[in-house]
Design an enzyme around this catalytic site. Structure first.
Site, PDB file in Angstrom:
ATOM      1  CB  SER A 114       4.162 -51.287  49.653  1.00 15.51           C
ATOM      2  OG  SER A 114       5.533 -51.269  49.969  1.00 15.51           O
TER       3      SER A 114
ATOM      4  CB  SER B  60       9.760 -53.379  51.706  1.00 18.02           C
ATOM      5  OG  SER B  60       8.601 -52.644  51.402  1.00 18.02           O
TER       6      SER B  60
ATOM      7  CB  CYS C 244       3.840 -48.033  42.966  1.00 22.33           C
ATOM      8  SG  CYS C 244       3.846 -49.760  43.484  1.00 22.33           S
TER       9      CYS C 244
ATOM     10  CB  CYS D 183      10.047 -44.057  51.297  1.00 18.16           C
ATOM     11  SG  CYS D 183      10.514 -44.791  52.817  1.00 18.16           S
TER      12      CYS D 183
ATOM     13  CD  GLU E 145       8.186 -56.484  45.135  1.00 14.92           C
ATOM     14  OE1 GLU E 145       7.768 -55.389  45.526  1.00 14.92           O
ATOM     15  OE2 GLU E 145       8.306 -57.468  45.881  1.00 14.92           O
TER      16      GLU E 145
ATOM     17  CB  CYS F 272       7.184 -45.527  43.611  1.00 16.11           C
ATOM     18  SG  CYS F 272       8.830 -46.125  43.983  1.00 16.11           S
TER      19      CYS F 272
ATOM     20  CB  CYS G  25      17.844 -48.336  52.247  1.00 20.63           C
ATOM     21  SG  CYS G  25      16.456 -48.491  51.118  1.00 20.63           S
TER      22      CYS G  25
ATOM     23  CD  GLU H 289      19.841 -43.096  43.356  1.00 16.49           C
ATOM     24  OE1 GLU H 289      20.256 -41.997  43.009  1.00 16.49           O
ATOM     25  OE2 GLU H 289      18.651 -43.301  43.658  1.00 16.49           O
TER      26      GLU H 289
ATOM     27  CB  CYS I 264      10.751 -50.832  39.935  1.00 16.60           C
ATOM     28  SG  CYS I 264       9.548 -51.795  40.881  1.00 16.60           S
TER      29      CYS I 264
HETATM   30  N1  SAH Z   1       9.109 -52.684  45.826  1.00 11.94           N
HETATM   31  C1  SAH Z   1       9.126 -52.778  47.262  1.00 11.94           C
HETATM   32  C2  SAH Z   1      10.322 -52.083  47.835  1.00 11.94           C
HETATM   33  C3  SAH Z   1      10.277 -50.582  47.758  1.00 11.94           C
HETATM   34  S1  SAH Z   1      10.323 -50.027  49.407  1.00 11.94           S
HETATM   35  C4  SAH Z   1       7.818 -52.276  47.829  1.00 11.94           C
HETATM   36  O1  SAH Z   1       7.002 -51.793  47.072  1.00 11.94           O
HETATM   37  O2  SAH Z   1       7.591 -52.437  49.015  1.00 11.94           O
HETATM   38  C5  SAH Z   1       9.950 -48.404  49.289  1.00 11.94           C
HETATM   39  C6  SAH Z   1       8.708 -48.012  50.074  1.00 11.94           C
HETATM   40  O3  SAH Z   1       8.454 -46.636  49.819  1.00 11.94           O
HETATM   41  C7  SAH Z   1       7.465 -48.744  49.588  1.00 11.94           C
HETATM   42  O4  SAH Z   1       6.586 -48.927  50.651  1.00 11.94           O
HETATM   43  C8  SAH Z   1       6.908 -47.754  48.599  1.00 11.94           C
HETATM   44  O5  SAH Z   1       5.570 -47.990  48.297  1.00 11.94           O
HETATM   45  C9  SAH Z   1       7.140 -46.470  49.337  1.00 11.94           C
HETATM   46  N2  SAH Z   1       7.105 -45.293  48.473  1.00 11.94           N
HETATM   47  C10 SAH Z   1       7.239 -45.236  47.142  1.00 11.94           C
HETATM   48  N3  SAH Z   1       7.151 -43.973  46.710  1.00 11.94           N
HETATM   49  C11 SAH Z   1       6.965 -43.205  47.795  1.00 11.94           C
HETATM   50  C12 SAH Z   1       6.824 -41.814  47.997  1.00 11.94           C
HETATM   51  N4  SAH Z   1       6.886 -40.971  47.000  1.00 11.94           N
HETATM   52  N5  SAH Z   1       6.658 -41.384  49.273  1.00 11.94           N
HETATM   53  C13 SAH Z   1       6.637 -42.254  50.297  1.00 11.94           C
HETATM   54  N6  SAH Z   1       6.792 -43.567  50.172  1.00 11.94           N
HETATM   55  C14 SAH Z   1       6.936 -44.050  48.929  1.00 11.94           C
END
Ligand code: SAH
Length: 337
Positions: free
Chosen positions: A204, A181, A106, A323, A150, A109, A95, A82, A102
């Site tokens: 993050s 990110s 986390c 996000c 990531e 996510c 984006c 996506e 992934c």
């Molecule tokens: N793997 C990278 C890129 C993902 S960016 C990273 O972790 O930074 C997506 C961003 O959205 C990251 O900061 C992630 O932690 C955040 N994110 C993930 N799930 C989310 C959620 N349910 N609500 C808000 N932000 C979220």
């Protein structure tokens, strides 16, 4: 450059490499026949020897406010990714995803839910930008590497993508308008600090101490805050670029004023900025969004302590494009969507 080697093996002058690069990376040509400034015979050879892949659009979903569109593409092996296009007052941000699935795990996510399948190739990352421009008719001005995956886990390909997309033969998107990110792969952050790019680094963070971060962002167990924060300081020092810390506010988990104080203490003195993201819903998890009062209070604590802070505008949550909502969707080829 590999293209130069290719043209030389055909006895063609070097400048042909530049011409080909422009067709592929800037003009987004779909086939060698479109390379009209190349001799027909050379084009015939290229047609036989090369494949120009294009992402196949499966579906586009547009948010209620029409400022966000999510595109689902099918890759050559049937996997899907996506890409989200967001329209702002200052331009259009795409984006992009960097992996299918992934493996960072986390706890909030959606991208990790379907597991990890593979890295995206350089062309598959690049084509997301070209394909979004093609289907939307809009010119992309900013890129965030914040889709599924990531980016620092697919380091080489991501950096080749950055080089191509910012190059004169590519889309000429300044590296300062590209944000990478990461959930905190410390050795790669240190590599990136020395690699000579001028990307904006977003980290993050999501928690102000190891105990909470170990739980929310499991990679913290390998690279705890006492490694991560100095690596970010080093990135800022070596690149002169302000590091952006993303902090998803998860109701009742990490959104208390005490957490805000702890966060401010952790970041004081660092060339940085905090981007608060009210958590977006993911049905498989049981956290809740923070209350507006908690968001305001958290923000105020940081401001009072002199930490630059902004609140990420929610875009596309209604279409699962916000996000952390991008996820792996596997649909066998040929089946009706
Ligand atoms: N793997 C990278 C890129 C993902 S960016 C990273 O972790 O930074 C997506 C961003 O959205 C990251 O900061 C992630 O932690 C955040 N994110 C993930 N799930 C989310 C959620 N349910 N609500 C808000 N932000 C979220």
């Amino acid at each position: 450059m590999e293209l130069e080697a290719l043209v030389e093996t055909h006895g063609e002058p070097r400048y042909r490499a530049q011409q080909i690069a422009e067709w592929v990376f800037r003009k987004g040509a779909g086939s060698v026949e479109e390379f009209t400034n190349l001799p027909v015979r050379f084009r015939e050879c290229l047609t036989r020897e090369t494949v120009i892949g294009r992402l196949e659009l499966v579906e586009t979903t547009v948010s209620g406010r029409s400022d966000t569109a999510k595109h689902l593409w099918r890759l050559f092996d049937g996997q899907t990714v996506e890409t989200v296009l967001m329209r702002h007052g200052y331009g259009r941000t795409v984006c992009v995803s960097t992996q299918v699935g992934c493996r960072m795990g986390c706890r909030f996510c959606a991208s990790g839910l379907g597991g990890w399948v593979r890295h995206l190739r350089v062309g598959e990352i690049y084509d997301q930008v070209l394909a979004v421009q093609r289907v939307s008719g809009q010119t992309v001005t900013h890129i965030v590497l914040m889709g599924m995956g990531e980016p620092l886990d697919n380091y080489e390909n991501v950096l080749k993508f950055v080089e191509n997309v910012s190059a004169a033969y590519g889309l000429r998107i300044s590296q300062r308008r590209i944000t990478l990110s990461t959930c905190g792969l410390v050795p790669r952050i240190r590599d990136l600090a020395r690699a000579g790019y001028s990307l904006t680094l977003a980290v993050s963070l999501h928690a102000p101490n190891n105990e909470l971060r170990n739980d929310l962002v499991p990679v913290n167990r390998k690279h705890p805050l006492e490694e991560l924060i100095p690596a970010c300081a080093e990135y800022a020092a070596l690149t002169g670029r302000r590091v952006s810390f993303e902090y998803a506010l998860l109701g009742g988990l990490n959104d208390s004023p005490e957490s805000a104080v702890e966060l401010a203490d952790l970041l004081t003195g660092l060339l940085c900025h905090v981007n608060l993201i009210p958590a977006n819903p993911v049905p498989e998890y049981d956290y809740s969004a923070p209350t507006p009062t908690a968001v305001r209070a958290f923000r105020r604590v940081l401001e009072q302590r002199g930490i630059p802070v902004s609140l990420r505008r929610e875009m596309g949550a209604d279409i699962g494009a916000a996000c952390g909502q991008l996820r792996r969707r596997y649909r066998p080829r040929g089946r009706k969507e």
